[in-house]
Enzyme design. Sequence first.
Site, PDB file in Angstrom:
ATOM      1  N   GLY A  29      -8.617  -1.218  14.795  1.00  0.00           N
ATOM      2  CA  GLY A  29      -7.006  -1.526  14.746  1.00  0.00           C
ATOM      3  C   GLY A  29      -6.316  -2.129  13.842  1.00  0.00           C
ATOM      4  N   GLU A  78      -3.910  -4.963  -2.740  1.00  0.00           N
ATOM      5  CA  GLU A  78      -3.675  -5.589  -2.382  1.00  0.00           C
ATOM      6  C   GLU A  78      -5.320  -5.569  -1.090  1.00  0.00           C
ATOM      7  OE1 GLU A  78      -3.839  -9.579  -2.712  1.00  0.00           O
ATOM      8  OE2 GLU A  78      -5.358  -9.342  -1.370  1.00  0.00           O
ATOM      9  N   LYS A 129      -6.643   1.317  -3.066  1.00  0.00           N
ATOM     10  CA  LYS A 129      -7.199   1.040  -1.448  1.00  0.00           C
ATOM     11  C   LYS A 129      -6.584   2.076  -0.384  1.00  0.00           C
ATOM     12  CE  LYS A 129      -4.478  -1.514   1.162  1.00  0.00           C
ATOM     13  NZ  LYS A 129      -5.261  -2.737   1.557  1.00  0.00           N
ATOM     14  N   THR A 174       1.189  -0.971  -0.342  1.00  0.00           N
ATOM     15  CA  THR A 174      -0.057   0.160  -0.122  1.00  0.00           C
ATOM     16  C   THR A 174       1.131   1.658   0.304  1.00  0.00           C
ATOM     17  OG1 THR A 174      -1.560  -1.215   1.082  1.00  0.00           O
ATOM     18  CG2 THR A 174      -2.120   1.303   0.990  1.00  0.00           C
ATOM     19  N   GLU A 214      -6.473  -9.902   6.960  1.00  0.00           N
ATOM     20  CA  GLU A 214      -5.654 -11.259   7.807  1.00  0.00           C
ATOM     21  C   GLU A 214      -7.016 -12.045   8.288  1.00  0.00           C
ATOM     22  OE1 GLU A 214      -2.286  -9.540  10.814  1.00  0.00           O
ATOM     23  OE2 GLU A 214      -2.227  -8.180   9.105  1.00  0.00           O
ATOM     24  N   CYS A 246      -3.714  -2.526   8.941  1.00  0.00           N
ATOM     25  CA  CYS A 246      -3.688  -1.358   7.733  1.00  0.00           C
ATOM     26  C   CYS A 246      -4.646  -0.003   7.837  1.00  0.00           C
ATOM     27  CB  CYS A 246      -5.289  -2.638   6.995  1.00  0.00           C
ATOM     28  SG  CYS A 246      -3.951  -3.861   6.124  1.00  0.00           S
ATOM     29  N   ALA A 255     -20.301  -1.275  15.562  1.00  0.00           N
ATOM     30  CA  ALA A 255     -19.487  -0.625  16.799  1.00  0.00           C
ATOM     31  C   ALA A 255     -18.846  -1.290  17.856  1.00  0.00           C
ATOM     32  CB  ALA A 255     -20.773   0.065  17.504  1.00  0.00           C
TER      33      ALA A 255
HETATM   34  N1  NAD Z   1      -1.790  -6.930   6.384  1.00  0.00           N
HETATM   35  C1  NAD Z   1      -2.413  -6.977   5.363  1.00  0.00           C
HETATM   36  O1  NAD Z   1      -3.796  -7.168   6.267  1.00  0.00           O
HETATM   37  C2  NAD Z   1      -2.166  -5.744   4.658  1.00  0.00           C
HETATM   38  C3  NAD Z   1      -3.884  -6.681   3.411  1.00  0.00           C
HETATM   39  C4  NAD Z   1      -3.376  -5.612   2.241  1.00  0.00           C
HETATM   40  C5  NAD Z   1      -2.280  -4.659   2.183  1.00  0.00           C
HETATM   41  N2  NAD Z   1      -1.164  -4.403   3.144  1.00  0.00           N
HETATM   42  C6  NAD Z   1       0.046  -4.248   2.521  1.00  0.00           C
HETATM   43  O2  NAD Z   1       0.871  -4.947   1.871  1.00  0.00           O
HETATM   44  C7  NAD Z   1       2.584  -4.642   2.212  1.00  0.00           C
HETATM   45  C8  NAD Z   1       2.681  -5.661   2.839  1.00  0.00           C
HETATM   46  O3  NAD Z   1       2.608  -5.927   4.889  1.00  0.00           O
HETATM   47  P1  NAD Z   1       2.794  -7.986   5.646  1.00  0.00           P
HETATM   48  O4  NAD Z   1       1.904  -7.032   6.400  1.00  0.00           O
HETATM   49  O5  NAD Z   1       2.610  -8.525   4.421  1.00  0.00           O
HETATM   50  O6  NAD Z   1       4.056  -6.815   6.107  1.00  0.00           O
HETATM   51  P2  NAD Z   1       5.087  -7.330   6.205  1.00  0.00           P
HETATM   52  O7  NAD Z   1       5.667  -6.790   7.534  1.00  0.00           O
HETATM   53  O8  NAD Z   1       4.417  -8.932   7.237  1.00  0.00           O
HETATM   54  O9  NAD Z   1       6.364  -8.191   5.207  1.00  0.00           O
HETATM   55  C9  NAD Z   1       6.536  -7.818   4.582  1.00  0.00           C
HETATM   56  C10 NAD Z   1       7.969  -8.789   4.180  1.00  0.00           C
HETATM   57  O10 NAD Z   1       9.373  -7.892   3.535  1.00  0.00           O
HETATM   58  C11 NAD Z   1      10.811  -7.891   3.590  1.00  0.00           C
HETATM   59  N3  NAD Z   1      10.924  -6.778   2.714  1.00  0.00           N
HETATM   60  C12 NAD Z   1      11.580  -6.338   3.117  1.00  0.00           C
HETATM   61  N4  NAD Z   1      12.295  -5.602   2.594  1.00  0.00           N
HETATM   62  C13 NAD Z   1      12.340  -6.698   1.227  1.00  0.00           C
HETATM   63  C14 NAD Z   1      13.303  -6.399  -0.070  1.00  0.00           C
HETATM   64  N5  NAD Z   1      13.760  -5.422   0.049  1.00  0.00           N
HETATM   65  N6  NAD Z   1      13.029  -7.648  -0.171  1.00  0.00           N
HETATM   66  C15 NAD Z   1      11.997  -8.773  -0.206  1.00  0.00           C
HETATM   67  N7  NAD Z   1      11.188  -9.054   0.734  1.00  0.00           N
HETATM   68  C16 NAD Z   1      11.589  -7.370   1.541  1.00  0.00           C
HETATM   69  C17 NAD Z   1      10.189  -8.279   4.814  1.00  0.00           C
HETATM   70  O11 NAD Z   1      11.432  -9.346   5.738  1.00  0.00           O
HETATM   71  C18 NAD Z   1       8.849  -9.015   5.397  1.00  0.00           C
HETATM   72  O12 NAD Z   1       9.316 -10.315   5.702  1.00  0.00           O
HETATM   73  C19 NAD Z   1       2.095  -3.396   3.295  1.00  0.00           C
HETATM   74  O13 NAD Z   1       1.881  -2.113   2.839  1.00  0.00           O
HETATM   75  C20 NAD Z   1       0.705  -2.666   4.328  1.00  0.00           C
HETATM   76  O14 NAD Z   1       0.218  -2.003   4.231  1.00  0.00           O
HETATM   77  C21 NAD Z   1      -1.110  -5.385   4.080  1.00  0.00           C
END
Ligand code: NAD
Length: 467
Positions: free
Chosen positions: A263, A155, A210, A125, A159, A266, A258
């Site tokens: 939290g 995405e 998004k 995001t 979770e 995201c 409500a």
């Molecule tokens: N968690 C959610 O429910 C969710 C839902 C939709 C979108 N997002 C978005 O997706 C993105 C990822 O979120 P997440 O929750 O999976 O994060 P996360 O912290 O669980 O995972 C991120 C991963 O990226 C790895 N990483 C860092 N630098 C890297 C690189 N150069 N090359 C390869 N890997 C690298 C880290 O080691 C880590 O394992 C964020 O922008 C988040 O806002 C998250």
Amino acid sequence: MSKVTIFGAGYVGVPTAAHFSRTHQITIYDPDEQKINNIREVLDGTTHELHIHEKGLPELLRENRENLKLTTDIKEALEDPEFIFISVGTPPNARGRANLKYVCKAAEQIAANLKNDAIILNKSTVPPGTAYMVQDIIASNLKTDFKFAVGSCPEFLAEGSAVEDLRTPDRIVYGCDDPEALRKITEFFSYLHGKATLCPMSTISSELTKYAANSILATKISFMNSMAVLCDSIGANIREIQEGIARDSRIGRKFLNASMGYGGSCFPKDTRAIAEYGRLNGVPLSLIKSTIAINEEIIEYFANKIQDDFNGDLKGKNIAIWGIGFKARTDDLRESKAVEVARFLMDHGTHAFIFDTVKGALTNFEIENQQYKGKFTICQDQYQMFDQDLDGLVIGNEHEKFRNPKMSQLKKMRALNIYDGKNILNNQLIRQLTQEGFNYKSVGKDTVVNGVDKDRLVHFLREKYMD
Ligand SMILES: NC(=O)c1ccc[n+]([C@@H]2O[C@H](COP(=O)([O-])OP(=O)(O)OC[C@H]3O[C@@H](n4cnc5c(N)ncnc54)[C@H](O)[C@@H]3O)[C@@H](O)[C@H]2O)c1
């Protein structure tokens, strides 16, 4: 079948990889060896526990292990992918701006190691325009003359239900300003999902979609929370109002609960990020700012209800919290309201007894709350704490196990206080609890216990509405 490399083995990267591996050949790249080794162990059956808790994910990974490759070696990661998905973290800074350093690092790595033409899609995001920056970074660092295009593919998984969300998405949003690349991305997703769910658009619109989606969902929750406070004050029941408006198909049923607030990793992050992005672009986005403000107020409102029941003195009290993950069935504690309540209670001298159905959530709580050591006890069983002279029970997330608590256990409490932070107990149970002598508090349903003060309302209307 396409060859795909996914950057980032986190909450988004791993479920996405598992899902894509149903029909495509996937390489997961993450520099974090522990995570990669952990997935490897799940694939070879040495363990069932992943570093992230997601229902059905270990099974799906194992089912498709023939199509999955794991690596911490960037060269191996970029041997010959046709598509590269970036799903690295974009954590917020103090002003709420998404930190793009991991995305930029990934772009540099791609530029330095790409060995063939590829389409790069950003799943993280990010503030609108980031794909153009990634395009710039790659173009100015690329060693050889490969053809590449950069787009966006945000995405929307949640979770706790990531595997199912990915399998049956409402829609797949993606954007790319290069028409040929956009056609190939459409082909890629058609292979997985058919055409019905696809939603192609320009790169920048896709990036903003998004934020727009998460902001409107968060706004629905904050809207209901502000109504809930009004309900408590006049004696209406937010659950009944929810039912009344949810049946209006123009409004829809979802995200109208409500509670003590939203939290997770995201909604709080994305609403703050887009509000800040708007401000920097001279667009105030006042509605989203109000959504954020209400979310901050509502947790205080809920915590104050607890404190008021003890005449402001929580010292020496024992309070249990059921559900510490920001929602049910996750180990993720990021911006969890239940954690906020736990810290509030411990800051005011209470001993907190913490239970969650997900073991990882308990482990994470212990790790992330070292500063409170001695002020909380981790409980592996939902009812183990009821031998401890409890003064209250907080329901911290919406797991179904918390909906029908065992009355015989609850009655062991020293003081019969139940604080329903997610409004999950039904009216019948609340009435039963009240008859048994319990004090029940929630967000917007106090009327079930207190009824309506009709005289006050009549007096108020006569005084203010008769000119
Ligand atoms: N968690 C959610 O429910 C969710 C839902 C939709 C979108 N997002 C978005 O997706 C993105 C990822 O979120 P997440 O929750 O999976 O994060 P996360 O912290 O669980 O995972 C991120 C991963 O990226 C790895 N990483 C860092 N630098 C890297 C690189 N150069 N090359 C390869 N890997 C690298 C880290 O080691 C880590 O394992 C964020 O922008 C988040 O806002 C998250």
